[in-house]
Design an enzyme around this catalytic site. Structure first.
Site, PDB file in Angstrom:
ATOM      1  N   HIS A 177       0.857  -1.191   0.000  1.00 18.95           N
ATOM      2  CA  HIS A 177       0.000   0.000   0.000  1.00 18.95           C
ATOM      3  C   HIS A 177       0.891   1.239   0.000  1.00 18.95           C
ATOM      4  O   HIS A 177       1.751   1.392   0.859  1.00 18.95           O
ATOM      5  CB  HIS A 177      -0.892  -0.037   1.248  1.00 18.95           C
ATOM      6  CG  HIS A 177      -1.815   1.129   1.382  1.00 18.95           C
ATOM      7  ND1 HIS A 177      -3.138   1.067   0.997  1.00 18.95           N
ATOM      8  CD2 HIS A 177      -1.622   2.384   1.859  1.00 18.95           C
ATOM      9  CE1 HIS A 177      -3.714   2.227   1.249  1.00 18.95           C
ATOM     10  NE2 HIS A 177      -2.814   3.039   1.770  1.00 18.95           N
ATOM     11  N   HIS A 209      -0.508   2.489  11.628  1.00 15.48           N
ATOM     12  CA  HIS A 209       0.719   3.279  11.732  1.00 15.48           C
ATOM     13  C   HIS A 209       0.618   4.357  12.801  1.00 15.48           C
ATOM     14  O   HIS A 209      -0.474   4.721  13.254  1.00 15.48           O
ATOM     15  CB  HIS A 209       1.089   3.899  10.382  1.00 15.48           C
ATOM     16  CG  HIS A 209       0.098   4.909   9.853  1.00 15.48           C
ATOM     17  ND1 HIS A 209      -1.166   4.586   9.447  1.00 15.48           N
ATOM     18  CD2 HIS A 209       0.225   6.250   9.641  1.00 15.48           C
ATOM     19  CE1 HIS A 209      -1.793   5.650   9.005  1.00 15.48           C
ATOM     20  NE2 HIS A 209      -0.971   6.687   9.120  1.00 15.48           N
ATOM     21  N   GLU A 264      -2.987  14.055  11.355  1.00 16.72           N
ATOM     22  CA  GLU A 264      -3.847  13.731  10.227  1.00 16.72           C
ATOM     23  C   GLU A 264      -5.303  14.049  10.562  1.00 16.72           C
ATOM     24  O   GLU A 264      -5.911  13.416  11.427  1.00 16.72           O
ATOM     25  CB  GLU A 264      -3.715  12.253   9.852  1.00 16.72           C
ATOM     26  CG  GLU A 264      -2.304  11.851   9.441  1.00 16.72           C
ATOM     27  CD  GLU A 264      -2.200  10.379   9.092  1.00 16.72           C
ATOM     28  OE1 GLU A 264      -3.255   9.706   9.022  1.00 16.72           O
ATOM     29  OE2 GLU A 264      -1.065   9.896   8.893  1.00 16.72           O
ATOM     30  N   HIS A 290      -6.204  12.257  14.042  1.00 15.91           N
ATOM     31  CA  HIS A 290      -5.219  11.356  14.628  1.00 15.91           C
ATOM     32  C   HIS A 290      -3.949  12.163  14.845  1.00 15.91           C
ATOM     33  O   HIS A 290      -3.288  12.573  13.889  1.00 15.91           O
ATOM     34  CB  HIS A 290      -4.981  10.152  13.714  1.00 15.91           C
ATOM     35  CG  HIS A 290      -6.224   9.355  13.463  1.00 15.91           C
ATOM     36  ND1 HIS A 290      -6.587   8.897  12.215  1.00 15.91           N
ATOM     37  CD2 HIS A 290      -7.203   8.952  14.319  1.00 15.91           C
ATOM     38  CE1 HIS A 290      -7.721   8.236  12.314  1.00 15.91           C
ATOM     39  NE2 HIS A 290      -8.125   8.256  13.580  1.00 15.91           N
ATOM     40  N   HIS A 342      -3.269   4.520  14.655  1.00 19.92           N
ATOM     41  CA  HIS A 342      -4.577   4.440  14.005  1.00 19.92           C
ATOM     42  C   HIS A 342      -4.466   3.528  12.788  1.00 19.92           C
ATOM     43  O   HIS A 342      -3.375   3.106  12.397  1.00 19.92           O
ATOM     44  CB  HIS A 342      -5.098   5.824  13.610  1.00 19.92           C
ATOM     45  CG  HIS A 342      -4.153   6.638  12.772  1.00 19.92           C
ATOM     46  ND1 HIS A 342      -3.035   7.248  13.299  1.00 19.92           N
ATOM     47  CD2 HIS A 342      -4.139   6.919  11.452  1.00 19.92           C
ATOM     48  CE1 HIS A 342      -2.394   7.900  12.331  1.00 19.92           C
ATOM     49  NE2 HIS A 342      -3.029   7.697  11.202  1.00 19.92           N
TER      50      HIS A 342
END
Length: 440
Positions: free
Chosen positions: A293, A336, A342, A366, A372
């Site tokens: 990803h 992560h 974020e 976050h 999260h």
């Protein structure tokens, strides 16, 4: 409207426009002739220091009926914008994962609330007086601004409509911004907002710098947000004699001055410091076609850099409809912890990593180094799914404001709005232990 927009040929380029009612309004050969065509005044709007390097220098020349200095003194604007705040110490620090349910739209039965009155600050960091930091707001309004204009002396606004289009009149011309489009009104630019019913959206405000396209590096010449897809308005003026309120956001407070004419009296302009809009459907997604990803930075539309290489005051990132084809891979966002904060919002649809609790018109935060990732249902499905090429996020548009600053949450966002989801943490409660040392 005829010829409402011009396409930008690229960031940093010079653009020019004149109202078709006054051909030849742009002076030829110099910026400020002794007498401008049509008896106009020349006025420069600077977005950077005069001596900034040419590649970074931002300024535009406006040719207007009256100069913007023609107004009465500014006075504090009382009882307006009371939810707009930059007091980052009004609540205790909260490192938890935070999620908000959709913020309430004012209805037609409620009192009239225009764009300025409907500004609500969610979180932020830094100090506009030293030009360092950001703030994140939502606007919740149901009424148009009438004979008044706002300008932000503290920084730039990146506006993300979520419910209802905005008709924005600026000194440079008129811009209509629909949900799934964004608009950037840069520092000092006067604008007024017309709405067509209850309206809601998000705002990313930056104090440090201005938004620009990210460098593409190994991607090459094409991809992500292409410069040719950004639009700026064509010149349009109104010669209207009336009492007009000019609202100035200065040091985080609102001030108002009156003048006897419309500030939208710019007949022609040229420069590279302009308002602009962008359709998020035009974003060219770059994604993995092998395994793993990609980091979310691969979805960056615009960035506002700091002086530290590779570290942004703010990135505007989207997660648009796309193909997912990675092999041998956990395809959703990985779990992560991050040295960036974020803030996520949802314009429409259902975000693939949290389809149940994350709703359009809501948000999540976050914070720096707070862990999260996808909820337990998403994890289980993605861990056992048969991997084949598939479309994801169709009908969805999630976005992220990512910043290197550690964000403080306002009292309105944490308490008064009543929208904070106290059960957000439960979406990870069912992440069970699968470890078995005897089963490789």
């Amino acid at each position: 409207m005829k010829d409402e927009f011009k396409y930008l040929s690229g960031f940093g380029c010079e653009f020019a426009s004149e109202d078709e009612r006054c051909p030849g309004a742009l002076p030829v050969g110099q910026n400020s002739p002794q007498k401008c065509p049509y008896g106009l005044y020349a006025e420069q709007l600077s977005g950077t220091a005069f001596t900034a390097p040419r590649s970074q220098n931002k300024r535009s020349w406006l040719y207007r009926i009256r100069p913007s200095v023609s107004h009465k003194p500014f006075e504090p604007l009382k009882n307006i914008g009371t939810r707009l705040t930059y007091n980052w110490t009004e609540t205790a620090p909260n490192p938890n994962q935070l999620r908000w349910k959709p913020f309430d739209l004012p209805t037609r039965q409620d009192a009239e609330i225009n764009f300025v009155e409907g500004l609500h600050t969610i979180c932020g960091a830094g100090d506009f007086r030293v030009r360092q930091g950001i703030a994140i707001h939502v606007y919740l309004c149901n009424s148009s601004m009438k004979d008044e204009a706002l300008y932000n002396a503290d920084g730039d606004f990146l506006i993300v409509p979520q419910v209802g289009p905005l008709q924005i009149t600026t000194e440079f011309g008129r811009i209509r911004v629909e949900p799934n489009e964004i608009c950037v009104i840069q520092q000092g630019m006067r604008f007024s907002v017309i709405v067509f019913g209850p309206s809601r959206g998000y705002i990313l405000e930056v104090f440090d710098n201005h938004f620009q396209l990210p460098d593409l590096g190994p991607i090459g010449a094409n991809g992500l947000a292409n410069p040719r897809d950004f639009q700026t308005p064509v010149a349009w003026y109104e010669e209207r004699e009336t009492e007009f309120k000019i609202i100035n956001k200065f040091h985080g407070k609102l001030f108002v001055a009156t003048q006897n004419h419309s500030p939208f009296d710019v007949v022609a302009w040229h420069g590279n410091y302009v308002p602009f809009k962008y359709d998020l459907d035009r974003f060219m997604v770059i994604n993995s076609v092998s395994f793993d990803h990609c980091d979310p930075s691969i979805f960056t539309v615009l960035t506002c850099p700091t002086n530290k290489a590779g570290t942004a005051a703010a990135d505007f990132v989207i997660f648009p409809p796309r193909w997912s084809v990675q092999e041998h891979t956990f395809r959703p966002p990985y779990y992560h912890r991050n040295c960036m904060s974020e803030f996520m919002g949802l314009i429409k649809g259902r975000y693939e990593a949290k389809e149940e609790g994350f709703q359009a018109g809501g948000a999540s935060l976050h914070s720096i180094m707070t862990p999260h990732g996808p909820d337990s249902k998403c994890f289980e499905l993605a861990s056992t799914a048969k991997l084949q090429a598939e479309r994801i996020a169709d009908g969805t548009q999630a976005f992220m404001f990512e910043t290197s600053y550690s964000m403080a949450v306002t009292e309105w966002a944490e308490t008064t709005s009543l929208k904070l989801d106290k059960d957000y943490y439960r979406c990870w409660e069912n992440l069970t232990k699968h470890f078995d040392p005897n089963n490789k």
